[in-house]
Design a protein around this motif. Structure first.
Motif, mmCIF file in Angstrom:
data_model
loop_
_atom_site.group_PDB
_atom_site.id
_atom_site.type_symbol
_atom_site.label_atom_id
_atom_site.label_comp_id
_atom_site.label_asym_id
_atom_site.label_seq_id
_atom_site.Cartn_x
_atom_site.Cartn_y
_atom_site.Cartn_z
ATOM 1 N N TYR A 71 -6.573 -14.248 18.136
ATOM 2 C CA TYR A 71 -7.307 -13.394 19.253
ATOM 3 C C TYR A 71 -7.559 -12.047 18.550
ATOM 4 O O TYR A 71 -6.856 -11.522 17.559
ATOM 5 C CB TYR A 71 -6.284 -13.154 20.568
ATOM 6 C CG TYR A 71 -6.289 -14.195 21.275
ATOM 7 C CD1 TYR A 71 -7.396 -14.682 22.256
ATOM 8 C CD2 TYR A 71 -5.080 -15.277 21.183
ATOM 9 C CE1 TYR A 71 -6.950 -15.748 23.128
ATOM 10 C CE2 TYR A 71 -4.808 -16.406 21.953
ATOM 11 C CZ TYR A 71 -6.092 -16.504 22.921
ATOM 12 O OH TYR A 71 -5.888 -17.556 23.827
ATOM 13 N N PRO A 277 -6.666 -9.164 25.393
ATOM 14 C CA PRO A 277 -6.789 -10.332 23.999
ATOM 15 C C PRO A 277 -7.643 -11.098 24.320
ATOM 16 O O PRO A 277 -7.744 -11.921 25.371
ATOM 17 C CB PRO A 277 -5.176 -10.682 24.220
ATOM 18 C CG PRO A 277 -4.727 -10.537 25.551
ATOM 19 C CD PRO A 277 -5.683 -9.245 26.205
ATOM 20 N N MET A 278 -8.411 -11.509 23.613
ATOM 21 C CA MET A 278 -9.699 -12.705 23.652
ATOM 22 C C MET A 278 -10.075 -13.266 22.446
ATOM 23 O O MET A 278 -9.799 -12.486 21.435
ATOM 24 C CB MET A 278 -11.031 -11.999 24.545
ATOM 25 C CG MET A 278 -11.505 -10.947 23.655
ATOM 26 S SD MET A 278 -12.893 -10.207 24.893
ATOM 27 C CE MET A 278 -13.664 -11.671 25.515
ATOM 28 N N ASP A 279 -10.748 -14.164 22.226
ATOM 29 C CA ASP A 279 -11.361 -14.795 21.178
ATOM 30 C C ASP A 279 -12.399 -13.836 20.378
ATOM 31 O O ASP A 279 -13.352 -13.130 21.193
ATOM 32 C CB ASP A 279 -12.120 -16.166 21.349
ATOM 33 C CG ASP A 279 -12.224 -17.019 19.978
ATOM 34 O OD1 ASP A 279 -13.263 -16.569 19.547
ATOM 35 O OD2 ASP A 279 -11.468 -17.665 19.556
#
Length: 508
Positions: A71, A277-279
Motif C-alpha cells: 500500500y 492506506p490504498m493501492d
C-alpha cells in the motif's frame, strides 16, 4: 465371543491399512482433496486465461497476488499533516512525488530505450503480408511474379459486372463441377504460427454477441481490439498535461526495499484519521485525471470512496459528485468522508462541494456537464477473487453477474464520454489484468459513443509520465502492454495492482 474378537481384529487391520494409505504420500491428505471453492475456480480460470495472454510472466504475477498486497499512504490534509509526514518518514517511507522527480532526472541523463513493438502486432502484420502475397500468387504463376503491380495488369469491373460474370460461369457448370471448383476463403483461418490459441480467442469475443450461449462463454472476447484498422475515428496521442498535484502527499516504500505494512491510521487532533492506506494503482487513476483548479468532477462508480478522497486531497476540484448504484455502497462513501473530512456532516461548504448520489451509472444524466469523469468500473477484482471465497463473481450463484460485466463496463464508459464536456477527460480504470475488461472495453466504448452519440475522444498515452514510476512499481511493457492504457502488474518487489488506467479526452 470369538467372532467379536475376529471382527475387532479385522477393523484394527483395516484402520491400519487406511492410515498407511492416508500417510503414504508426503503431501498431507487434506491438500490432496480437490479444491472446488470459488477462489480455486477463479485461480484455475486465470491460469488458463492469463497463461495464454501473459505466457511465462503470469506465474510470478499470480505468486505476488497470492501474497499480502503493498500500500501507499495518502496523507490527510485535513488532519495533522506535518506530524503525519514526519511519522511516515521515520518509518522509512518516501514521498511518491520526490521518487518520480528523481526517476525523471535519471531518464534525462540516461534516456530509456524505445519500447519494442508488440510481438503479437508484428506477427499479425507478417501474417497480413503473407495473405496479400498469397493473393498475388493466386493470380500470377510462381515463376512470373511481377516486381510491381501496375494498373494495366488488372481488369477492373464493377460489383454488378462481377456478379453477372460469376452468374454466367455458374450456369455452365454442374453441381459436382461447382463443388470441385469452389475455393475456401483462407483469409478467415487463424495461422497457428501467430501463437493465438482457440481458447485465447474465446477470451476476446464479446459474450453479448453470442445470445443463448451465456452458460459456457468463459468471459468475453474481442480479438479485433489489436487490429489497427477501425471503423470509427481513433487517435492515440502522447499525454503532455500530466503533473503531480502540489498538495497531494503520498508516501510509499521503494521497490525492492524491505518494507513493512503501514500501521493502522490514527485519529488526529481534529478527530479525523491521519492518512488513508490504498493501492498505488488507485492513486494513479486520480493522477491520470490531470485535475485543474475549479474542476467539476464525477466519480461514476465511487464506492468505497478512496479515489474521490484522493481527488479532494489535491485541493483542486470545486465540486465532486460521488455516485454508485448501491445504497449500501454509497453509505460506505459517506462513512469514509466522515472519517477524513472535518465536519463533513455539519458543514455547509462540504454539502456544496461533495454530492453523494445513488444511480445506475449507465443512465446517469446531468445538465451542466463535467470537466473530469472517473470510471472505476466493476470488474473481476483479480487479487481479491483468488484470495477470498466470500462475495465473488466466481460463485456459482453469480455466474450471470460475471458474464454481464462486459455488458456493463462499456456502457458505463460510453455514458461517461457523453457526460464530460468537450476538452474534458475521462479516466477508465479496473483492478483486473483482463484485456477484455481493459483495452476491450475502451475500444467498444469509443466505437459505441461515436456510432450512437457522435462523440469522438482521443486516447492519451500515459507511458512517458508513468515511466517516472519505474523505481516504485511495475508497468506492463513489450508484448503484454495494453494498447490504450497502462497496466500495473504485481511483482514480488513491488506488489501493487493489478490496476489498469486509460485516459480519454473528448474532442467532439
Amino acid at each position: 465371543m470369538l467372532s467379536i474378537i475376529n471382527i475387532c481384529k479385522n477393523v484394527h487391520i483395516n484402520s491400519l491399512l487406511v492410515q498407511q494409505i492416508r500417510y503414504k504420500s508426503k503431501t498431507h491428505w487434506a491438500k490432496l482433496k480437490k479444491k472446488t471453492s470459488p477462489k480455486y475456480k477463479a485461480q484455475n480460470h486465470f491460469d488458463e486465461f492469463y497463461g495464454s495472454v501473459f505466457g511465462g510472466k503470469w506465474p510470478p504475477m499470480k505468486e505476488a497476488m497470492l501474497r499480502r498486497s503493498k500500500y501507499v499512504a495518502v496523507v490527510n490534509n485535513y488532519g495533522d499533516s506535518e506530524e503525519t509526514i514526519d511519522f511516515l518518514t521515520e518509518r522509512g517511507a518516501h514521498c511518491l512525488k520526490a521518487l518520480m522527480s528523481v526517476q525523471q532526472e535519471f531518464h534525462k541523463q540516461y534516456p530509456p530505450t524505445p519500447t519494442q513493438t508488440d510481438t503479437q502486432t508484428a506477427t499479425l502484420e507478417q501474417y497480413t503480408a503473407k495473405v496479400q502475397s498469397d493473393d498475388i500468387s493466386s493470380i500470377y504463376p510462381q515463376d512470373k511474379l511481377p516486381e510491381k503491380l501496375e494498373l494495366s495488369d488488372m481488369t477492373i469491373r464493377s460489383n454488378e459486372e462481377e456478379k453477372e460474370v460469376e452468374k454466367q460461369t455458374l450456369k455452365n457448370l454442374t453441381l459436382e463441377e461447382s463443388l470441385a471448383s469452389a475455393q475456401m476463403d483462407m483469409s478467415r483461418i487463424i495461422d497457428p504460427s501467430m501463437g493465438v490459441t482457440s481458447e485465447a480467442l474465446y477470451q476476446y469475443v464479446p459474450a453479448t454477441q453470442l445470445k443463448g450461449m451465456d452458460e459456457w462463454v468463459p468471459e468475453s472476447l474481442h480479438y479485433s481490439y489489436y487490429a489497427k484498422d477501425t471503423d470509427f475515428p481513433l487517435a492515440i496521442e502522447p499525454e503532455t498535461e500530466f503533473s503531480f498535484p502540489e498538495h497531494l502527499k503520498v508516501y510509499t516504500y521503494e521497490m525492492g526495499s524491505d518494507w513493512n505494512m503501514f500501521p493502522e491510521p490514527k485519529r488526529c487532533k481534529t478527530s479525523v484519521y491521519n492518512y488513508y492506506p490504498m493501492d498505488c494503482g488507485s492513486v494513479l487513476a486520480v493522477l491520470a485525471l490531470c485535475l485543474s483548479p475549479g474542476d467539476r468532477v464525477l466519480d461514476l462508480c465511487s464506492a468505497p470512496g478512496g479515489k474521490a478522497l484522493v481527488a479532494l486531497q489535491t485541493l483542486l476540484p470545486d465540486v465532486i459528485v460521488c455516485n454508485d448504484s448501491s445504497i449500501s455502497r454509497t453509505n460506505r462513501i459517506s462513512r469514509i468522508f466522515r472519517d477524513y473530512l472535518i465536519d463533513f456532516e455539519t458543514s455547509n461548504s462540504w454539502r456544496e462541494r461533495v454530492v453523494v448520489c445513488t444511480r445506475d451509472g449507465r443512465e446517469f444524466t446531468d445538465d451542466i456537464g463535467f470537466d473530469k469523469v472517473l470510471v472505476d468500473a466493476p470488474c473481476t477484482t483479480d487479487r481479491r477473487t483468488i484470495n477470498q471465497d466470500a462475495n465473488l463473481v466466481y460463485q456459482l450463484a453469480r455466474v450471470k453477474d460475471r458474464l454481464s460485466l462486459p455488458d456493463v463496463q462499456p456502457y458505463l464508459l460510453t455514458n461517461a464520454l457523453k457526460l464530460v464536456r468537450v476538452g474534458g477527460a475521462v479516466v477508465y480504470s479496473t483492478c483486473s489484468l483482463s484485456p477484455v475488461q481493459n483495452d476491450g472495453v475502451v475500444h467498444m466504448a469509443l466505437k459505441h459513443a461515436f456510432e450512437t452519440h457522435g462523440v469522438i475522444a482521443t486516447v492519451k498515452d500515459l507511458s512517458v509520465p508513468f515511466a517516472n514510476l519505474a523505481g516504485t512499481l511495475s508497468l506492463a511493457a513489450g508484448s503484454i502492454a495494453p494498447r490504450y492504457g497502462q497496466l500495473v502488474t504485481p511483482t514480488s518487489d513491488a506488489n501493487f495492482g493489478p490496476s489498469y488506467i486509460a485516459r480519454l479526452v473528448r474532442v467532439k
